[in-house]
Design a protein around this motif. Structure first.
Motif, PDB file in Angstrom:
ATOM      1  N   ASN A  61       0.838  -1.195   0.000  1.00 49.13           N
ATOM      2  CA  ASN A  61       0.000   0.000   0.000  1.00 49.13           C
ATOM      3  C   ASN A  61       0.874   1.247   0.000  1.00 49.13           C
ATOM      4  O   ASN A  61       1.845   1.341   0.757  1.00 49.13           O
ATOM      5  CB  ASN A  61      -0.917   0.027   1.221  1.00 49.13           C
ATOM      6  CG  ASN A  61      -1.823   1.250   1.232  1.00 49.13           C
ATOM      7  OD1 ASN A  61      -2.580   1.470   0.288  1.00 49.13           O
ATOM      8  ND2 ASN A  61      -1.751   2.037   2.283  1.00 49.13           N
ATOM      9  N   SER A  67      -5.005   6.931   1.868  1.00 54.77           N
ATOM     10  CA  SER A  67      -4.503   5.558   1.939  1.00 54.77           C
ATOM     11  C   SER A  67      -3.902   5.265   3.307  1.00 54.77           C
ATOM     12  O   SER A  67      -3.490   4.130   3.570  1.00 54.77           O
ATOM     13  CB  SER A  67      -3.421   5.329   0.869  1.00 54.77           C
ATOM     14  OG  SER A  67      -3.969   5.335  -0.416  1.00 54.77           O
ATOM     15  N   THR A 138      -2.079  -0.925  -3.931  1.00 53.31           N
ATOM     16  CA  THR A 138      -3.140   0.077  -3.903  1.00 53.31           C
ATOM     17  C   THR A 138      -2.558   1.434  -3.518  1.00 53.31           C
ATOM     18  O   THR A 138      -1.576   1.508  -2.780  1.00 53.31           O
ATOM     19  CB  THR A 138      -4.253  -0.282  -2.906  1.00 53.31           C
ATOM     20  OG1 THR A 138      -3.707  -0.378  -1.579  1.00 53.31           O
ATOM     21  CG2 THR A 138      -4.912  -1.605  -3.278  1.00 53.31           C
ATOM     22  N   LEU A 293     -13.112  -1.325  -3.516  1.00 54.76           N
ATOM     23  CA  LEU A 293     -11.913  -2.093  -3.853  1.00 54.76           C
ATOM     24  C   LEU A 293     -12.245  -3.569  -4.007  1.00 54.76           C
ATOM     25  O   LEU A 293     -11.793  -4.228  -4.951  1.00 54.76           O
ATOM     26  CB  LEU A 293     -10.867  -1.892  -2.761  1.00 54.76           C
ATOM     27  CG  LEU A 293      -9.543  -2.645  -2.892  1.00 54.76           C
ATOM     28  CD1 LEU A 293      -8.814  -2.247  -4.167  1.00 54.76           C
ATOM     29  CD2 LEU A 293      -8.665  -2.374  -1.670  1.00 54.76           C
TER      30      LEU A 293
END
Length: 305
Positions: A61, A67, A138, A293
């Protein structure tokens, strides 16, 4: 899966190594924005060698405060001394990491990170090594380049109409530049991984309710239009050459704006400087980001490659 560790702690050592190699910290949480691949699975098996054992999905990530779980509660420097700030509550990253077959190799998301700052993080050896192993990556990016916190402050009911007008007029150029830089960053990620790269967009923050205590309906509409414009520009930029898959989370947040009756966006009017302000709450991350997601990726497909 990161067994029973606090949010982000599982990858702290790798994150520390990555950030130490940069020689300079990304921006702090007080600069957080919001106020502001298609790829091929690798053959790498960290777990589950042999017949009859499911393959583990290695996960990385990256990105900015959206995020980094900002908005979910406490804000912590993770790891200590790194200059990288993250929230300590559950979000889409921790929810995905909680899946039995998912292993969060590295979480290098930092509140306040710009597209170029994320690109710098990506270029560090520790992050490059993690990306080489990843089946899934991601990230969110682009909002800090546009300067959302500056725009929202100017356009709020406590702001300045002339300053707001000037910033809104300048926003399309900022968005164009942010998207172009985001495209470069995602291309750099794609070049370092054979995994699926997923870029998540941003929610529209305001309800456009004329009775909103935060912003006029006209200004809310203008800012929501800019969010849509940014998401569209990011989608076009990051999907070039199949570098990434863009996921629009805005539809998931409909009816849950910061000034709605059921907000999924955090705001404390008594603490306008709270770095959590204008970021998703736990529900926003889990029912907005994570659901979007989960609908986009197929963990079974990733595990088979």
């Amino acid at each position: 899966m990161s067994a029973s560790l606090p949010r982000r702690a599982a990858s702290a050592v790798a994150t520390a190594a990555a950030l130490a190699l940069l020689g300079a910290a990304p921006a702090t949480a007080h600069q957080a924005h919001g106020a502001g691949h298609h790829g091929h699975g690798t053959e790498h098996h960290r777990h589950g060698h042999g017949h009859g054992h499911p393959k583990q999905i290695d996960y990385v990530n990256l990105g900015d405060s959206y995020s980094a779980a900002i908005g979910t509660g406490g804000v912590v420097e993770s790891p200590p001394g790194s200059g990288c700030y993250q929230g300590d509550g559950p979000d889409h990253v921790s929810a995905l990491d909680a899946k039995k077959r998912v292993d969060l190799l590295l979480d290098a998301a930092c509140a306040g990170a710009t597209t170029s700052g994320i690109r710098q993080i990506v270029s560090s050896p520790a992050v490059t090594a993690a990306l080489a192993e990843a089946e899934l990556v991601t990230l969110t990016l682009g909002g800090n380049d546009v300067g959302w916190i500056e725009i929202i402050r100017a356009c709020s009911l406590q702001g300045s109409a002339p300053v707001c007008d000037g910033l809104i007029a300048d926003a399309p150029q900022r968005i164009e530049a942010a998207a172009a830089s985001a495209g470069e960053t995602v291309a750099a990620v794609d070049a370092r991984t054979r995994g699926q790269v997923v870029v998540l967009g941003y929610p529209e923050l305001f309800s456009e309710d004329p009775k909103s205590p935060l912003i006029s309906a006209q200004r809310a509409e203008q800012l929501n239009d800019l969010t849509e414009e940014l998401n569209d520009a990011l989608e076009e930029a990051v999907e070039q050459d199949d570098a990434a898959e863009f996921v629009d989370v805005a539809p998931r947040f409909e009816g849950h704006a910061v000034d709605s009756g059921d907000p999924w966006i955090y705001y404390d009017p008594a603490a306008p400087g709270d770095p959590n302000n204008l970021h998703p709450t736990e529900r926003g991350y889990l029912f907005g980001y994570y659901k979007a997601l989960k609908d986009e990726i197929r963990l079974g497909h990733l595990a088979r490659h």
